[in-house]
Design a protein around this motif. Sequence first.
Motif, short mmCIF file in Angstrom:
data_model
loop_
_atom_site.label_atom_id
_atom_site.label_comp_id
_atom_site.label_asym_id
_atom_site.label_seq_id
_atom_site.Cartn_x
_atom_site.Cartn_y
_atom_site.Cartn_z
N LEU A 91 0.84 -1.19 0.00
CA LEU A 91 0.00 0.00 0.00
C LEU A 91 0.88 1.25 0.00
O LEU A 91 0.66 2.18 -0.76
CB LEU A 91 -0.89 0.00 1.25
CG LEU A 91 -1.77 1.22 1.43
CD1 LEU A 91 -2.72 1.39 0.26
CD2 LEU A 91 -2.55 1.11 2.74
N SER A 135 2.30 -4.31 -5.17
CA SER A 135 1.70 -5.42 -4.43
C SER A 135 2.59 -6.66 -4.40
O SER A 135 2.39 -7.55 -3.59
CB SER A 135 0.37 -5.80 -5.08
OG SER A 135 0.62 -6.24 -6.40
N LEU A 190 2.53 -8.75 -6.71
CA LEU A 190 1.68 -9.79 -7.31
C LEU A 190 1.70 -9.68 -8.84
O LEU A 190 1.61 -8.58 -9.39
CB LEU A 190 0.24 -9.55 -6.86
CG LEU A 190 -0.44 -10.42 -5.79
CD1 LEU A 190 0.55 -11.02 -4.82
CD2 LEU A 190 -1.50 -9.60 -5.06
N ASN A 226 4.70 -12.99 -6.13
CA ASN A 226 3.70 -14.03 -5.93
C ASN A 226 2.83 -14.04 -7.17
O ASN A 226 2.55 -13.00 -7.76
CB ASN A 226 2.86 -13.74 -4.68
CG ASN A 226 3.54 -14.24 -3.42
OD1 ASN A 226 3.80 -13.48 -2.49
ND2 ASN A 226 3.86 -15.51 -3.37
N VAL A 227 2.42 -15.23 -7.54
CA VAL A 227 1.69 -15.39 -8.81
C VAL A 227 0.23 -15.68 -8.53
O VAL A 227 -0.10 -16.63 -7.82
CB VAL A 227 2.27 -16.57 -9.61
CG1 VAL A 227 1.48 -16.79 -10.88
CG2 VAL A 227 3.73 -16.32 -9.92
N PHE A 271 -8.20 -8.98 -10.79
CA PHE A 271 -6.76 -8.66 -10.79
C PHE A 271 -6.55 -7.19 -10.49
O PHE A 271 -5.65 -6.82 -9.75
CB PHE A 271 -6.16 -8.97 -12.16
CG PHE A 271 -6.10 -10.43 -12.49
CD1 PHE A 271 -6.23 -11.41 -11.51
CD2 PHE A 271 -5.88 -10.84 -13.80
CE1 PHE A 271 -6.15 -12.76 -11.83
CE2 PHE A 271 -5.80 -12.18 -14.13
CZ PHE A 271 -5.94 -13.14 -13.15
N ARG A 272 -7.38 -6.39 -11.10
CA ARG A 272 -7.24 -4.95 -10.92
C ARG A 272 -7.45 -4.56 -9.46
O ARG A 272 -6.70 -3.78 -8.89
CB ARG A 272 -8.26 -4.26 -11.83
CG ARG A 272 -8.48 -2.81 -11.55
CD ARG A 272 -9.10 -2.13 -12.76
NE ARG A 272 -8.08 -1.44 -13.51
CZ ARG A 272 -8.18 -1.09 -14.78
NH1 ARG A 272 -9.27 -1.40 -15.46
NH2 ARG A 272 -7.21 -0.43 -15.36
N ALA A 282 -6.96 -6.48 -6.95
CA ALA A 282 -5.85 -7.00 -6.16
C ALA A 282 -4.58 -6.18 -6.38
O ALA A 282 -3.56 -6.43 -5.77
CB ALA A 282 -5.59 -8.46 -6.49
N LYS A 283 -4.68 -5.20 -7.27
CA LYS A 283 -3.54 -4.33 -7.57
C LYS A 283 -2.32 -5.11 -8.01
O LYS A 283 -1.20 -4.85 -7.56
CB LYS A 283 -3.21 -3.46 -6.34
CG LYS A 283 -4.30 -2.45 -5.99
CD LYS A 283 -4.33 -1.30 -6.98
CE LYS A 283 -5.50 -0.35 -6.75
NZ LYS A 283 -6.61 -0.53 -7.67
N VAL A 303 -3.19 0.15 -20.71
CA VAL A 303 -2.82 1.54 -20.47
C VAL A 303 -2.31 1.71 -19.04
O VAL A 303 -1.34 2.43 -18.79
CB VAL A 303 -4.04 2.47 -20.69
CG1 VAL A 303 -3.69 3.91 -20.36
CG2 VAL A 303 -4.54 2.34 -22.12
N ASP A 304 -2.96 1.01 -18.12
CA ASP A 304 -2.60 1.16 -16.71
C ASP A 304 -1.64 0.09 -16.20
O ASP A 304 -0.81 0.35 -15.34
CB ASP A 304 -3.86 1.05 -15.83
CG ASP A 304 -4.89 2.09 -16.21
OD1 ASP A 304 -4.48 3.22 -16.51
OD2 ASP A 304 -6.09 1.76 -16.21
N ARG A 333 9.45 0.38 -16.15
CA ARG A 333 8.45 1.21 -15.51
C ARG A 333 8.98 1.76 -14.18
O ARG A 333 8.78 2.92 -13.84
CB ARG A 333 7.18 0.37 -15.27
CG ARG A 333 6.24 0.95 -14.24
CD ARG A 333 4.99 0.11 -14.11
NE ARG A 333 4.07 0.44 -15.19
CZ ARG A 333 2.79 0.78 -14.99
NH1 ARG A 333 2.29 0.83 -13.77
NH2 ARG A 333 2.01 1.07 -16.00
#
Lengths: 341, 341
Positions: free
Chosen positions: B57, B62, B64, B94-95, B114-115, B117-118, B141-142, B314
């Motif tokens: 956070l 994450s 992930l 983590n996958v 998924f989104r 869960a970030k 895009v994100d 990134r």
Amino acid sequence: VRKPATIVDIAAKLGITPSAVSKALNGHPRISDETRNAVITVARELSYSPNSLASGLRRGKSGLIAILVPGIHYGFFSTAIKGAEEVLSRKGYNVIIAQSKDSADLERRQLDGFRRAKVEGIIASLAMETQDYRPYTSLAVDIPLVLFDRTISDEQISGVMVDDFAGAVKAVDHLVEMGYKRIGHLAGLPHVMPFGRRIDGYKYALAKHGLPFRNEYLRHCAPSKEEGIIATEKLLNLSEPPDAIFAHSDHLAFGAVSAIRNRGLSVPADIGIVGFSNEELSGDVTPSITTVDQFSETMGAAAAEIMIDQLHHRQLGKPYTPQKRLLSPKLIVRQSSLKDK
Amino acid sequence: VRKPATIVDIAAKLGITPSAVSKALNGHPRISDETRNAVITVARELSYSPNSLASGLRRGKSGLIAILVPGIHYGFFSTAIKGAEEVLSRKGYNVIIAQSKDSADLERRQLDGFRRAKVEGIIASLAMETQDYRPYTSLAVDIPLVLFDRTISDEQISGVMVDDFAGAVKAVDHLVEMGYKRIGHLAGLPHVMPFGRRIDGYKYALAKHGLPFRNEYLRHCAPSKEEGIIATEKLLNLSEPPDAIFAHSDHLAFGAVSAIRNRGLSVPADIGIVGFSNEELSGDVTPSITTVDQFSETMGAAAAEIMIDQLHHRQLGKPYTPQKRLLSPKLIVRQSSLKDK
DNA sequence: TTGAAAGCGCTAACAG
DNA sequence: CTGTTAGCGCTTTCAA
């Protein structure tokens, strides 16, 4: 890369507070329908997506459940994962997976990773190498744990398995019925519970039919075709070779067939074969392989259901009694054991 | 159920501040070795485990990475997941996995999960049903996205695939070399990119060899044994049936063999067969199936590596040019196409 | 029915 | 080298 919207953004846009937004979004009763609808509309406009790291941190729930298996690519495990994933994702959990590659060390590291990720529960099948169960028993104190297939006999830990003993008995019974008398067993490592049970069932069934147990007919091997070939050759080299083989996996059975044919012998006329697991293609090879179906998808789903149940109890603060679920395996008779009597 | 230790507990025990503990634990340079060691010792004593929800956070990461596939239990996908998981978990991620079951709707919902869960990145293979690619293009895009096998031809999205066109050409070339002249194709849905490419390759290779393309030799089917049987029967019912079949999956090839044998015909003497994918047992059936290997594990690993690379860029704030990786498929010649000329 | 305020555990400036 | 402070986004009392 714009910043994703938060409940603060929604609140600002509506001139209310984040706490009201939170209540509206979570179906909290103490909020007016009017506000709720407004919030939902704006949330959609801003394509808001809740941040489960934040809510997870706050509520102490990550929404994550972990599955650990020796190898994802084995038919048995991938099917079990499929079964579990469907149950879990339907309940809104995200599923995290990892593989131990049958290494006790890697298994530990993966479990550590799960702990860090604050998963709410762990579903696992033990690595072949694992003999020290403490990583699991100590884990189970803090985190709900359900083992499947390769389990341990700890009363405090939930488990799902197939009745491997009964499966082995069915396999041997069938071979005896077909007229085979000298039945060998390509066995797994006895400390791995399901494999040990299969060995026990094999011995029990032999005794039941008045057949002698011969040590030289029992060969331990890893469940691969290659090992099946090697072990079968050893059996065939005996002065009195078996006339049937019960293999603890279908892969071993494939190897056995291959080794037998290389000797110019035939399956099932000369030697009968029964495998275990009902791999995807076991019915399509020639000869098709008689096998014991373990219902892998059901096992995965059952493990997931027990997990959900356990989580539910924990949420309500109720004490939970670990569950043991034993599935009944099914013998699937195919060509490899159909001797023409 | 005791509360897990936090860095505050460690700090309290040592009479220092949480921030010092954080630095010690994360290998920050501005901290004395003395403090660092003390922290590490106490951390171990308290069996401290970092809370990645909290650090996630705070840092906006994450840890992930998600993998979305049509079905976990298919040999191709489970092997690809295995390949990806190994790369990813080695890098400390983590996958999380989910399946679309080839439904566009479920696929969307899983991506939403998924989104929430970030996840830091998504590796996916499209559902068969998916024709509207916007959920993916807008996602990309994100969130870093890498598609594999069932990809889309968007320059902005990284992808890993096998050269399906070349694979099909190799398959047909081989059949022609073996002396087959009337080659049929059990095809997939053309809008799914790899399947379309295989059809294109099939047509191209026919033309190259001066063979006519006959519409009645092209049958579309889902990749299952059952559909393979049905489609093959249709082909055999033609007034001039094919003398060879190139199937776009090994499962279809199994069905074809079965249908052909049911007619009292033989493989490869009467009809030659080539499959696609090199399923685990394709070499063990009788006749063993000639097939095109897709290197599924490599595909998964490659997708994971591209993801890591993309994440790296990134993180450094560098611009990233999406990668396309094309693997070369390999023809594996086995019995099903070995006509005795 | 809504708002204010506190805090989950951790990290990152910045100040000392 | 270490401490102080603030805040990631969300939920949850408690008060209004």
